[in-house]
Design a protein around this motif. Structure first.
Motif, PDB file in Angstrom:
ATOM      1  N   ALA A 122     -80.971  73.855  76.127  1.00 57.42           N
ATOM      2  CA  ALA A 122     -79.970  73.380  77.084  1.00 57.42           C
ATOM      3  C   ALA A 122     -79.014  72.363  76.458  1.00 57.42           C
ATOM      4  N   ARG A 123     -79.500  71.540  75.552  1.00 60.61           N
ATOM      5  CA  ARG A 123     -78.631  70.529  74.956  1.00 60.61           C
ATOM      6  C   ARG A 123     -77.548  71.168  74.094  1.00 60.61           C
ATOM      7  N   LEU A 124     -77.830  72.340  73.539  1.00 58.76           N
ATOM      8  CA  LEU A 124     -76.821  73.062  72.774  1.00 58.76           C
ATOM      9  C   LEU A 124     -75.941  73.909  73.686  1.00 58.76           C
ATOM     10  N   ALA A 125     -76.517  74.415  74.775  1.00 51.75           N
ATOM     11  CA  ALA A 125     -75.757  75.246  75.699  1.00 51.75           C
ATOM     12  C   ALA A 125     -74.747  74.431  76.502  1.00 51.75           C
ATOM     13  N   ALA A 126     -75.054  73.156  76.767  1.00 49.74           N
ATOM     14  CA  ALA A 126     -74.163  72.334  77.587  1.00 49.74           C
ATOM     15  C   ALA A 126     -72.754  72.235  76.996  1.00 49.74           C
ATOM     16  N   PRO A 127     -72.600  71.900  75.719  1.00 45.69           N
ATOM     17  CA  PRO A 127     -71.236  71.866  75.174  1.00 45.69           C
ATOM     18  C   PRO A 127     -70.579  73.244  75.125  1.00 45.69           C
ATOM     19  N   GLU A 128     -71.387  74.303  75.052  1.00 43.55           N
ATOM     20  CA  GLU A 128     -70.818  75.652  75.093  1.00 43.55           C
ATOM     21  C   GLU A 128     -70.192  75.926  76.460  1.00 43.55           C
ATOM     22  N   HIS A 129     -70.863  75.462  77.526  1.00 41.79           N
ATOM     23  CA  HIS A 129     -70.289  75.598  78.861  1.00 41.79           C
ATOM     24  C   HIS A 129     -68.966  74.835  78.948  1.00 41.79           C
ATOM     25  N   THR A 130     -68.933  73.656  78.359  1.00 41.46           N
ATOM     26  CA  THR A 130     -67.705  72.861  78.379  1.00 41.46           C
ATOM     27  C   THR A 130     -66.574  73.570  77.643  1.00 41.46           C
ATOM     28  N   ALA A 152     -61.301  81.910  76.008  1.00 42.27           N
ATOM     29  CA  ALA A 152     -62.414  81.946  76.962  1.00 42.27           C
ATOM     30  C   ALA A 152     -63.374  83.080  76.620  1.00 42.27           C
ATOM     31  N   ALA A 153     -62.829  84.238  76.273  1.00 45.00           N
ATOM     32  CA  ALA A 153     -63.661  85.373  75.901  1.00 45.00           C
ATOM     33  C   ALA A 153     -64.483  85.062  74.655  1.00 45.00           C
ATOM     34  N   ALA A 183     -69.658  83.569  72.065  1.00 39.41           N
ATOM     35  CA  ALA A 183     -70.459  82.659  71.240  1.00 39.41           C
ATOM     36  C   ALA A 183     -71.627  82.090  72.040  1.00 39.41           C
ATOM     37  N   HIS A 184     -71.397  81.807  73.314  1.00 35.34           N
ATOM     38  CA  HIS A 184     -72.447  81.231  74.169  1.00 35.34           C
ATOM     39  C   HIS A 184     -73.586  82.227  74.392  1.00 35.34           C
ATOM     40  N   VAL A 185     -73.257  83.454  74.756  1.00 35.32           N
ATOM     41  CA  VAL A 185     -74.292  84.465  75.017  1.00 35.32           C
ATOM     42  C   VAL A 185     -75.084  84.753  73.743  1.00 35.32           C
ATOM     43  N   THR A 186     -74.383  84.865  72.630  1.00 30.97           N
ATOM     44  CA  THR A 186     -75.056  85.113  71.356  1.00 30.97           C
ATOM     45  C   THR A 186     -75.932  83.933  70.964  1.00 30.97           C
ATOM     46  N   GLY A 187     -75.400  82.723  71.124  1.00 32.84           N
ATOM     47  CA  GLY A 187     -76.165  81.533  70.755  1.00 32.84           C
ATOM     48  C   GLY A 187     -77.402  81.358  71.594  1.00 32.84           C
ATOM     49  N   ALA A 188     -77.306  81.615  72.900  1.00 33.29           N
ATOM     50  CA  ALA A 188     -78.469  81.478  73.780  1.00 33.29           C
ATOM     51  C   ALA A 188     -79.573  82.422  73.349  1.00 33.29           C
ATOM     52  N   THR A 189     -79.199  83.645  72.982  1.00 32.97           N
ATOM     53  CA  THR A 189     -80.201  84.621  72.558  1.00 32.97           C
ATOM     54  C   THR A 189     -80.833  84.211  71.236  1.00 32.97           C
TER      55      THR A 189
END
Length: 221
Positions: free
Chosen positions: A181-189, A203-204, A209-215
Motif C-alpha cells: 500500500a505504501r508504494l501504491a499510494a503515490p501511484e494513485h496520486t 493517465a493511461a 504502471a499501477h496495475v503492473t506494479g501491484a501484481t
C-alpha cells in the motif's frame, strides 16, 4: 446486525455487504464452508436473503458453489490467476483512465481525491491493522470504480465490474504484509494528477504502471 426500519435496505443487500466485509477482514477464511442453515442461525435472518446474497457473491467469484456440498469462500488466487487478472485489467483499465481524464468534471475530481486521501491514510498500517486494511481496500475499490464510471463507456464499465470479485480476491490475497500500500499510494496520486490535468495518455500510462506494479509486488517479482 439488521439496519433500523427507517433506513433499511433489502436484507439480501445487507447480507451481501456483511459477508463481503467478513471475507475481506479475514473473519471467514479463504476456502471456508458457508453452510446456509448455520449462517441463518448465526446472523438471525431467514435463508432466502442469504441464498440471494451468496448467489450474487458467487457471480463475482468471491464465493464458489460445489455440487452436493454447498457454498464456500473462494480459495486464494494462484500465481497464474494473479498474472491472468493483470493481463485482463491491462486491456481495460488504461483505456478507462484515459477516457475519464478526457471527461473529468469538478464533482468527479472531488470524489476521486477523497479516495486518494483515504488510501494514503490507510497505507502505512494496511498490512498490520484490520481497520486500516478495511479502509485500504474500500478506498482502492472506490478509486477504480469511480474512474470506470467516469469513462463514459458503459460496456467498458461493465467489463471492469465483471472483474470486481476477482479484484477483491486479489486484494484479499495481498493481505498480511503484501499489500504494498505504501508504494501504491503515490501511484494513485500520479493517476489522479494525470486525470486532473486532462492528460489522457499520461493517465493511461500511470494506470498501466499501477496495475503492473501491484501484481509484481504481490508475486514478489
Amino acid at each position: 446486525m439488521i439496519e433500523p426500519t427507517a433506513t433499511r435496505r433489502p436484507i439480501a443487500d445487507q447480507m451481501y455487504d456483511l459477508l463481503l466485509q467478513q471475507f475481506m477482514s479475514g473473519d471467514r477464511a479463504a476456502g471456508q464452508s458457508l453452510n446456509i442453515g448455520a449462517l441463518s442461525r448465526e446472523l438471525d435472518v431467514s435463508q432466502t436473503p442469504l441464498r440471494e446474497a451468496l448467489a450474487r457473491l458467487e457471480h463475482t467469484g468471491l464465493v464458489e458453489r460445489e455440487a452436493l456440498r454447498g457454498y464456500r469462500v473462494a480459495p486464494m488466487m494462484t500465481r497464474t490467476e494473479v498474472q491472468q487478472l493483470m493481463e485482463a485489467r491491462l486491456l481495460i483499465e488504461p483505456e478507462l483512465a484515459e477516457q475519464a481524464a478526457l471527461r473529468k468534471t469538478d464533482a468527479f475530481l472531488r470524489t476521486l481525491k477523497e479516495t486518494v486521501d483515504d488510501f494514503h491514510r490507510s497505507a502505512e498500517a494496511a498490512d498490520v491493522e484490520t481497520e486500516r486494511f478495511d479502509l485500504y481496500w474500500r478506498s482502492d475499490d472506490r478509486f477504480h470504480m469511480a474512474i470506470a464510471a467516469q469513462a463514459g463507456n458503459r460496456f467498458l464499465e461493465m467489463a471492469y465490474a465483471a472483474l470486481g470479485g476477482q479484484i477483491q480476491r486479489f486484494r484479499l490475497f495481498s493481505k498480511f504484509g503484501r499489500t504494498g500500500a505504501r508504494l501504491a499510494a503515490p501511484e494513485h496520486t500520479t493517476i489522479y494528477d494525470a486525470i486532473a490535468a486532462g492528460d489522457g495518455a499520461a493517465a493511461a500510462e500511470a494506470m498501466r504502471a499501477h496495475v503492473t506494479g501491484a501484481t509484481q509486488r504481490l508475486l514478489g517479482d
